[in-house]
Design a protein around this motif. Structure first.
Motif, PDB file in Angstrom:
ATOM      1  N   TYR A 224       0.803  -1.233   0.000  1.00  0.00           N
ATOM      2  CA  TYR A 224       0.000   0.000   0.000  1.00  0.00           C
ATOM      3  C   TYR A 224       0.832   1.278   0.000  1.00  0.00           C
ATOM      4  O   TYR A 224       0.275   2.369   0.043  1.00  0.00           O
ATOM      5  CB  TYR A 224      -0.955  -0.002   1.201  1.00  0.00           C
ATOM      6  CG  TYR A 224      -1.867  -1.209   1.194  1.00  0.00           C
ATOM      7  CD1 TYR A 224      -2.816  -1.384   0.195  1.00  0.00           C
ATOM      8  CD2 TYR A 224      -1.737  -2.198   2.167  1.00  0.00           C
ATOM      9  CE1 TYR A 224      -3.622  -2.506   0.159  1.00  0.00           C
ATOM     10  CE2 TYR A 224      -2.551  -3.323   2.145  1.00  0.00           C
ATOM     11  CZ  TYR A 224      -3.491  -3.470   1.135  1.00  0.00           C
ATOM     12  OH  TYR A 224      -4.277  -4.584   1.096  1.00  0.00           O
ATOM     13  N   SER A 225       2.154   1.169  -0.049  1.00  0.00           N
ATOM     14  CA  SER A 225       3.002   2.376  -0.032  1.00  0.00           C
ATOM     15  C   SER A 225       2.742   3.237  -1.260  1.00  0.00           C
ATOM     16  O   SER A 225       2.450   2.709  -2.344  1.00  0.00           O
ATOM     17  CB  SER A 225       4.479   1.987  -0.087  1.00  0.00           C
ATOM     18  OG  SER A 225       4.836   1.249   1.025  1.00  0.00           O
ATOM     19  N   GLY A 226       2.929   4.515  -1.087  1.00  0.00           N
ATOM     20  CA  GLY A 226       2.907   5.452  -2.217  1.00  0.00           C
ATOM     21  C   GLY A 226       1.719   5.253  -3.127  1.00  0.00           C
ATOM     22  O   GLY A 226       0.568   5.360  -2.718  1.00  0.00           O
TER      23      GLY A 226
ATOM     24  N   SER B 218      11.129   2.582   8.561  1.00  0.00           N
ATOM     25  CA  SER B 218      11.081   2.777  10.010  1.00  0.00           C
ATOM     26  C   SER B 218      10.643   1.490  10.723  1.00  0.00           C
ATOM     27  O   SER B 218      11.190   1.130  11.759  1.00  0.00           O
ATOM     28  CB  SER B 218      10.116   3.931  10.293  1.00  0.00           C
ATOM     29  OG  SER B 218       9.913   4.058  11.647  1.00  0.00           O
ATOM     30  N   GLU B 219       9.695   0.786  10.129  1.00  0.00           N
ATOM     31  CA  GLU B 219       9.260  -0.502  10.709  1.00  0.00           C
ATOM     32  C   GLU B 219      10.425  -1.471  10.807  1.00  0.00           C
ATOM     33  O   GLU B 219      10.633  -2.131  11.832  1.00  0.00           O
ATOM     34  CB  GLU B 219       8.189  -1.149   9.828  1.00  0.00           C
ATOM     35  CG  GLU B 219       6.804  -0.776  10.191  1.00  0.00           C
ATOM     36  CD  GLU B 219       5.812  -1.826   9.676  1.00  0.00           C
ATOM     37  OE1 GLU B 219       6.141  -3.019   9.666  1.00  0.00           O
ATOM     38  OE2 GLU B 219       4.707  -1.419   9.288  1.00  0.00           O
ATOM     39  N   VAL B 220      11.181  -1.564   9.724  1.00  0.00           N
ATOM     40  CA  VAL B 220      12.310  -2.510   9.694  1.00  0.00           C
ATOM     41  C   VAL B 220      13.378  -2.084  10.708  1.00  0.00           C
ATOM     42  O   VAL B 220      13.939  -2.913  11.425  1.00  0.00           O
ATOM     43  CB  VAL B 220      12.874  -2.612   8.254  1.00  0.00           C
ATOM     44  CG1 VAL B 220      14.199  -3.327   8.228  1.00  0.00           C
ATOM     45  CG2 VAL B 220      11.869  -3.335   7.365  1.00  0.00           C
TER      46      VAL B 220
ATOM     47  N   GLY C 276       7.552   4.708  -1.930  1.00  0.00           N
ATOM     48  CA  GLY C 276       6.684   5.395  -0.967  1.00  0.00           C
ATOM     49  C   GLY C 276       6.274   6.790  -1.402  1.00  0.00           C
ATOM     50  O   GLY C 276       6.369   7.147  -2.576  1.00  0.00           O
ATOM     51  N   SER C 277       5.848   7.575  -0.419  1.00  0.00           N
ATOM     52  CA  SER C 277       5.326   8.912  -0.704  1.00  0.00           C
ATOM     53  C   SER C 277       6.402   9.976  -0.616  1.00  0.00           C
ATOM     54  O   SER C 277       6.349  10.968  -1.342  1.00  0.00           O
ATOM     55  CB  SER C 277       4.213   9.248   0.284  1.00  0.00           C
ATOM     56  OG  SER C 277       3.173   8.312   0.168  1.00  0.00           O
ATOM     57  N   THR C 278       7.367   9.814   0.283  1.00  0.00           N
ATOM     58  CA  THR C 278       8.401  10.829   0.436  1.00  0.00           C
ATOM     59  C   THR C 278       9.773  10.279   0.025  1.00  0.00           C
ATOM     60  O   THR C 278      10.532  10.944  -0.659  1.00  0.00           O
ATOM     61  CB  THR C 278       8.473  11.317   1.906  1.00  0.00           C
ATOM     62  OG1 THR C 278       7.152  11.582   2.369  1.00  0.00           O
ATOM     63  CG2 THR C 278       9.297  12.578   2.021  1.00  0.00           C
TER      64      THR C 278
HETATM   65  N1  LIG Z   1       0.078  -4.337   4.622  1.00  0.00           N
HETATM   66  C1  LIG Z   1      -0.065  -3.157   5.223  1.00  0.00           C
HETATM   67  N2  LIG Z   1      -1.303  -2.637   5.416  1.00  0.00           N
HETATM   68  C2  LIG Z   1      -1.451  -1.424   5.982  1.00  0.00           C
HETATM   69  N3  LIG Z   1      -0.425  -0.657   6.420  1.00  0.00           N
HETATM   70  C3  LIG Z   1       0.816  -1.124   6.250  1.00  0.00           C
HETATM   71  C4  LIG Z   1       1.056  -2.398   5.650  1.00  0.00           C
HETATM   72  N4  LIG Z   1       2.409  -2.610   5.620  1.00  0.00           N
HETATM   73  C5  LIG Z   1       2.962  -1.517   6.195  1.00  0.00           C
HETATM   74  N5  LIG Z   1       2.030  -0.627   6.578  1.00  0.00           N
HETATM   75  C6  LIG Z   1       2.200   0.699   7.190  1.00  0.00           C
HETATM   76  O1  LIG Z   1       1.968   1.681   6.196  1.00  0.00           O
HETATM   77  C7  LIG Z   1       2.566   2.898   6.599  1.00  0.00           C
HETATM   78  C8  LIG Z   1       3.069   3.676   5.420  1.00  0.00           C
HETATM   79  O2  LIG Z   1       3.996   2.928   4.756  1.00  0.00           O
HETATM   80  P1  LIG Z   1       5.079   3.534   3.765  1.00  0.00           P
HETATM   81  O3  LIG Z   1       5.726   2.371   3.137  1.00  0.00           O
HETATM   82  O4  LIG Z   1       5.940   4.497   4.446  1.00  0.00           O
HETATM   83  O5  LIG Z   1       4.215   4.282   2.655  1.00  0.00           O
HETATM   84  P2  LIG Z   1       4.045   5.847   2.377  1.00  0.00           P
HETATM   85  O6  LIG Z   1       5.374   6.357   1.956  1.00  0.00           O
HETATM   86  O7  LIG Z   1       3.047   5.931   1.271  1.00  0.00           O
HETATM   87  O8  LIG Z   1       3.579   6.518   3.625  1.00  0.00           O
HETATM   88  C9  LIG Z   1       3.655   2.516   7.568  1.00  0.00           C
HETATM   89  O9  LIG Z   1       3.373   3.117   8.782  1.00  0.00           O
HETATM   90  C10 LIG Z   1       3.588   1.010   7.674  1.00  0.00           C
HETATM   91  O10 LIG Z   1       3.720   0.619   9.023  1.00  0.00           O
END
Ligand SMILES: Nc1ncnc2c1ncn2[C@@H]1O[C@H](COP(=O)(O)OP(=O)(O)O)[C@@H](O)[C@H]1O
Ligand SMILES: CCCCCCCCCCCCC/C=C/[C@@H](O)[C@H](COP(=O)(O)O)NC(=O)CCCCCCCCCCCCCCC
Ligand SMILES: [Ca+2]
Length: 571
Positions: free
Chosen positions: A154-156, A216-218, A254-256
């Motif tokens: 779901y990123s970006g 950040s999660e990793v 991602g978004s940023t």
């Molecule tokens: N499968 C998932 N469903 C929902 N949220 C998730 C999933 N995997 C990771 N995330 C969370 O999504 C958030 C945004 O993720 P990120 O990869 O930074 O995308 P973006 O850059 O679009 O914000 C993070 O806080 C992460 O913990």
């Protein structure tokens, strides 16, 4: 590369040497421990300029560094027909082709994977070349062989899975890297998996496909796991943390993508994949964030209160908009023009070589980061600095002189790295360093909308965003923020190691209680408390990156070898 280094490369013992067919000619190909090539033209149909990494126009000797080779493989039929086109009759004489993939630098810090095809007389010769090249690559111990990959679907723009499968996985396979791929099913899936389930000894690195939040999660998973394995209590703000053994790779989706951009110079998935394959290593500082001696989170890029906290809070409700949610919420937050009162106490990094306005950018092999790591080592444990109290608004602790600043702020930002990203190519703090053990604390005081807009716009051009009367910036090792009306920076021991009570300044309540609190934006996550203590941990993690490389391609082997032994170099 120095000319002397070049001669050392050339003079390595030969591992394999044959006459092979390449493009429209027969060439002498040689492999030694550090380079492939150096082939001399034996027969030429027409003079052509070759065009890979290290080749110049008039060269009739060429080379590839083994360290820049991705892998060698038998050439597939279709590749052969596509690339050999009109040279079929020659190719028939040398029907056994193999492909060597290598990295090539292109514009704007992007890398690409290029192929070069050689043709052999027989299958045995082809096998020997492919095996010998790949054997040499497998001796490069810095290269990862097994990776654990987490994809946030779901990123970006929700293209993480596609980007990985189409752009990255084929490169890993060319480099003979085996992978365990996990597509996350919920937030914190990757973090918790790393914290508790993974056998870290079974892999050479962790890759995240996503944005700064996924990275950040990793980081949280790996750092927490490393501390718990070493029985280190993360709740102690001044605790020395144990560095993580595994490196982390970021495939930007991602978004940023600020962390990827600030550590490679671009947000390009192929470039990141190639940095991972090459086994690059870039140490990075990590800030630990505590509230009243309870661990909250780690931060590697931006900790922002006020403007960036409000942008994030508003944007979380607009995730469906994708990356443009930040522009929308940014505009809205800008128009709201909210300021916040509070007290910031910080420990300046006075012994650091650099400062936030010295115009020294953090680049590959940065000497300020190297020196910073030495200083941080001295500062840990018993080697604390004992400095005298200098004036009334400074407080001493066992490890230095704290400064305290009260005020009304539009934004309080701590940038542990430049935070360069496509929106702001120089970043929030253009001269911040990735691994010097400090963070740049930027205080943007209350100002008019127009002045604040001028300040923001300077993040997008070459003007100095700090050269404004209402902005100040300090390079610090630790800081604390207490919002107005909180129970104050009072009798708070900011230096647990020294045991001294310091910073007993009272942040008195202000009469105009109409501003409220903001939230901290911690690498894109909202923190549950406004009153936080932050400590920088020098080089706690390592990335599969090498920092932003300096501008020219001179450093990168643009050389031509002219007849005899004279060399010429091209910038
Ligand atoms: N499968 C998932 N469903 C929902 N949220 C998730 C999933 N995997 C990771 N995330 C969370 O999504 C958030 C945004 O993720 P990120 O990869 O930074 O995308 P973006 O850059 O679009 O914000 C993070 O806080 C992460 O913990
Ligand atoms: C007028 C234009 C002003 C542009 C100012 C741009 C400054 C951008 C600095 C960005 C620093 C980014 C630091 C990194 C933060 C990330 O960790 C974090 C999470 O990323 P993720 O979602 O990928 O997981 N990202 C963020 O918090 C997003 C911050 C983005 C802020 C964009 C703000 C745009 C402001 C627009 C103001 C418009 C005013 C126009 C008036 C006419
Ligand atoms: Ca830093």
């Amino acid at each position: 590369m120095l000319i002397s280094e070049f001669f050392i490369m050339v003079n390595q013992p030969t591992l394999l040497s044959s006459q092979l067919f390449y493009e429209n000619r027969v060439v002498e190909v040689t492999l030694n421990r550090v380079m492939l090539g150096f082939w001399k033209e034996i027969e030429t149909r027409r003079k052509r300029s070759a065009s890979f990494n290290c080749i110049s126009k008039d060269a009739d000797h060429h080379f590839l560094l083994v360290s820049e080779i991705v892998g060698a493989r038998e050439t597939e039929e279709e590749d052969q027909t596509n690339k050999d086109g009109g040279r079929k009759h020659k190719v028939l004489l040398y029907p056994y082709a193999f492909t060597v993939s290598y990295t090539e630098r292109t514009k704007h810090h992007c890398w690409r994977c290029k192929d070069i095809i050689f043709h052999c007389l027989d299958e045995a010769q082809r096998q020997q070349w492919v095996q010998t090249i790949n054997n040499q690559l497998s001796l490069l111990s810095i290269r990862p062989k097994r990776l654990l990959v987490y994809i946030n679907p779901y990123s970006g723009k929700q293209r993480g899975k596609w980007i990985y499968e189409q752009r990255v996985a084929p490169l890993f396979s060319r480099a003979s890297i085996s992978t365990d791929v996990i597509v996350t099913e919920s937030a914190n899936h990757a973090r918790d998996h790393l914290k508790t389930e993974v056998d870290l000894k079974q892999c050479d690195g962790v890759v995240c496909v996503g944005g700064d939040g996924m990275f950040s999660e990793v980081v949280h998973g790996l750092v927490s796991r490393t501390q718990s394995d070493s029985r280190v209590d993360q709740n102690q703000p001044n605790q020395d943390l144990v560095p993580c053994a595994l490196r982390i790779g970021i495939i930007p989706a991602g978004s940023t993508d600020c962390i990827c951009y600030s550590t490679t110079g671009t947000n390009d998935p192929v470039t990141s994949a190639l940095h991972i394959i090459m086994g690059d290593s870039q140490p990075m500082d990590v800030c630990s964030v505590h509230h009243n001696n309870t661990f909250l989170r780690y931060s590697v890029s931006l900790l922002g209160y006020g403007f960036y906290g409000d942008v994030l809070t508003d944007s979380e409700r607009k995730r469906w908009m994708g990356p443009s949610r930040y522009d929308f919420s940014g505009l809205k937050t800008f128009l709201t023009h909210q300021y916040y009162e509070g007290t910031v106490a910080f420990l300046p990094a006075e012994d650091n070589l650099g400062n936030p306005r010295d115009k020294i950018k953090c680049r590959t092999g940065c000497h300020i980061c190297e020196q910073g790591a030495n200083n941080a080592h001295l500062l840990s444990g018993d080697h604390v600095h004992k400095m005298a109290e200098e004036n009334s608004d400074k407080e001493t602790s066992g490890d230095g002189v704290w400064r305290v600043i009260r005020g009304k702020f539009l934004a309080i930002n701590a940038a542990s790295m430049s935070c360069a990203c496509p929106r702001s190519p120089r970043g929030l703090s253009p001269y911040a360093h990735l691994a010097d053990g400090t963070t740049d604390l930027i205080l943007v005081r209350k100002a008019s909308r127009l002045d604040f807009l001028r300040h923001l716009i300077r993040h997008t051009n070459k003007d100095d965003q700090f050269d404004m009367s209402f902005v100040e910036v300090h390079r610090v090792r630790r800081f604390r923020f207490v919002p107005k009306h909180s129970s104050v920076i009072s009798e708070v021991d900011l230096s647990e190691t020294s045991g001294k009570k310091i910073c007993n300044q009272v942040c008195t309540a202000h009469p105009n209680d109409d501003t409220g609190h903001s939230n901290w934006n911690c690498d894109g996550e909202i923190l549950p408390h406004a009153d936080i203590q932050v400590s920088v941990h020098c080089q706690l993690i390592r990335l599969f990156a090498r920092g932003v490389e300096r501008g020219t391609t001179f450093d990168t082997y643009t050389c031509s070898v002219i007849e005899g032994s004279s060399l010429s170099w091209q910038a």
